[in-house]
Design a protein around this motif. Structure first.
Motif, PDB file in Angstrom:
ATOM      1  N   UNK A  84       0.833  -1.208   0.000  1.00 24.77           N
ATOM      2  CA  UNK A  84       0.000   0.000   0.000  1.00 24.77           C
ATOM      3  C   UNK A  84       0.864   1.254   0.000  1.00 24.77           C
ATOM      4  N   UNK A  85       1.901   1.292   0.830  1.00 26.44           N
ATOM      5  CA  UNK A  85       2.786   2.471   0.895  1.00 26.44           C
ATOM      6  C   UNK A  85       3.488   2.702  -0.430  1.00 26.44           C
ATOM      7  N   UNK A  86       3.941   1.640  -1.062  1.00 21.85           N
ATOM      8  CA  UNK A  86       4.630   1.774  -2.348  1.00 21.85           C
ATOM      9  C   UNK A  86       3.661   2.180  -3.453  1.00 21.85           C
ATOM     10  N   UNK A  87       2.434   1.685  -3.381  1.00 21.95           N
ATOM     11  CA  UNK A  87       1.423   2.081  -4.363  1.00 21.95           C
ATOM     12  C   UNK A  87       1.077   3.561  -4.213  1.00 21.95           C
ATOM     13  N   UNK A  88       0.927   4.012  -2.982  1.00 18.47           N
ATOM     14  CA  UNK A  88       0.658   5.432  -2.731  1.00 18.47           C
ATOM     15  C   UNK A  88       1.809   6.286  -3.248  1.00 18.47           C
ATOM     16  N   UNK A  89       3.031   5.854  -2.994  1.00 16.24           N
ATOM     17  CA  UNK A  89       4.196   6.605  -3.453  1.00 16.24           C
ATOM     18  C   UNK A  89       4.251   6.633  -4.981  1.00 16.24           C
ATOM     19  N   UNK A  90       3.954   5.514  -5.604  1.00 15.52           N
ATOM     20  CA  UNK A  90       3.911   5.462  -7.069  1.00 15.52           C
ATOM     21  C   UNK A  90       2.895   6.460  -7.620  1.00 15.52           C
ATOM     22  N   UNK A  91       1.717   6.501  -6.985  1.00 17.11           N
ATOM     23  CA  UNK A  91       0.687   7.419  -7.448  1.00 17.11           C
ATOM     24  C   UNK A  91       1.117   8.878  -7.266  1.00 17.11           C
ATOM     25  N   UNK A  92       1.818   9.174  -6.174  1.00 18.28           N
ATOM     26  CA  UNK A  92       2.347  10.529  -5.969  1.00 18.28           C
ATOM     27  C   UNK A  92       3.318  10.902  -7.075  1.00 18.28           C
ATOM     28  N   UNK A  93       4.205   9.968  -7.398  1.00 13.91           N
ATOM     29  CA  UNK A  93       5.198  10.236  -8.445  1.00 13.91           C
ATOM     30  C   UNK A  93       4.532  10.416  -9.804  1.00 13.91           C
ATOM     31  N   UNK A  94       3.524   9.629 -10.077  1.00 11.78           N
ATOM     32  CA  UNK A  94       2.783   9.792 -11.339  1.00 11.78           C
ATOM     33  C   UNK A  94       2.122  11.163 -11.398  1.00 11.78           C
ATOM     34  N   UNK A  95       1.558  11.576 -10.273  1.00 11.70           N
ATOM     35  CA  UNK A  95       0.926  12.903 -10.218  1.00 11.70           C
ATOM     36  C   UNK A  95       1.919  14.012 -10.465  1.00 11.70           C
ATOM     37  N   UNK A  96       3.101  13.893  -9.873  1.00  5.51           N
ATOM     38  CA  UNK A  96       4.150  14.897 -10.104  1.00  5.51           C
ATOM     39  C   UNK A  96       4.581  14.915 -11.553  1.00  5.51           C
ATOM     40  N   UNK A  97       4.678  13.734 -12.141  1.00  5.49           N
ATOM     41  CA  UNK A  97       5.098  13.656 -13.548  1.00  5.49           C
ATOM     42  C   UNK A  97       4.070  14.323 -14.456  1.00  5.49           C
ATOM     43  N   UNK A  98       2.802  14.185 -14.128  1.00  6.36           N
ATOM     44  CA  UNK A  98       1.762  14.824 -14.940  1.00  6.36           C
ATOM     45  C   UNK A  98       1.796  16.342 -14.816  1.00  6.36           C
ATOM     46  N   UNK A  99       2.185  16.827 -13.653  1.00 10.71           N
ATOM     47  CA  UNK A  99       2.274  18.278 -13.441  1.00 10.71           C
ATOM     48  C   UNK A  99       3.370  18.844 -14.305  1.00 10.71           C
TER      49      UNK A  99
END
Length: 99
Positions: A84-99
């Motif tokens: 779960x922690x790694x999935x949340x972190x992955x989603x954060x990184x994806x969000x940053x990449x989209x920005x």
């Protein structure tokens, strides 16, 4: 293996290893030599752990977050939480990449 060889094999500086020791991320065995300041004996398992620590940092996890994940893993109850922690972190990184 002692700290010099461990750091060399892990591809990090000895100061990095000592920092991880102070932070409680690594806990090698203490050897019989060294008197009041025994030598630290690192194993292949410690090398794998250090690799995981570095991977966590590369994913943007803080050392405190990594320490919590290591603690959960050691207690045996952390697989689902780690995922779960790694999935949340992955989603954060994806969000940053989209920005």
């Amino acid at each position: 293996m002692w700290i010099t060889e461990f750091a060399r094999r892990a591809g990090v500086r000895q100061t990095t290893v000592r920092h991880y020791l102070r932070e409680g991320l690594l806990s090698p065995r203490t050897g019989p030599a060294g008197g009041s300041r025994p030598y630290l004996e690192f194993t292949e398992s410690d090398l794998r752990l250090l690799s995981a620590i570095r991977a966590g940092q590369a994913l943007g996890l803080s050392l405190q977050e990594i320490k919590l994940l290591i603690g959960e893993r050691r207690s045996g109850s952390g697989h689902a939480r780690m995922l779960k922690a790694l999935t949340v972190q992955r989603d954060k990184l994806r969000g940053r990449a989209l920005e």
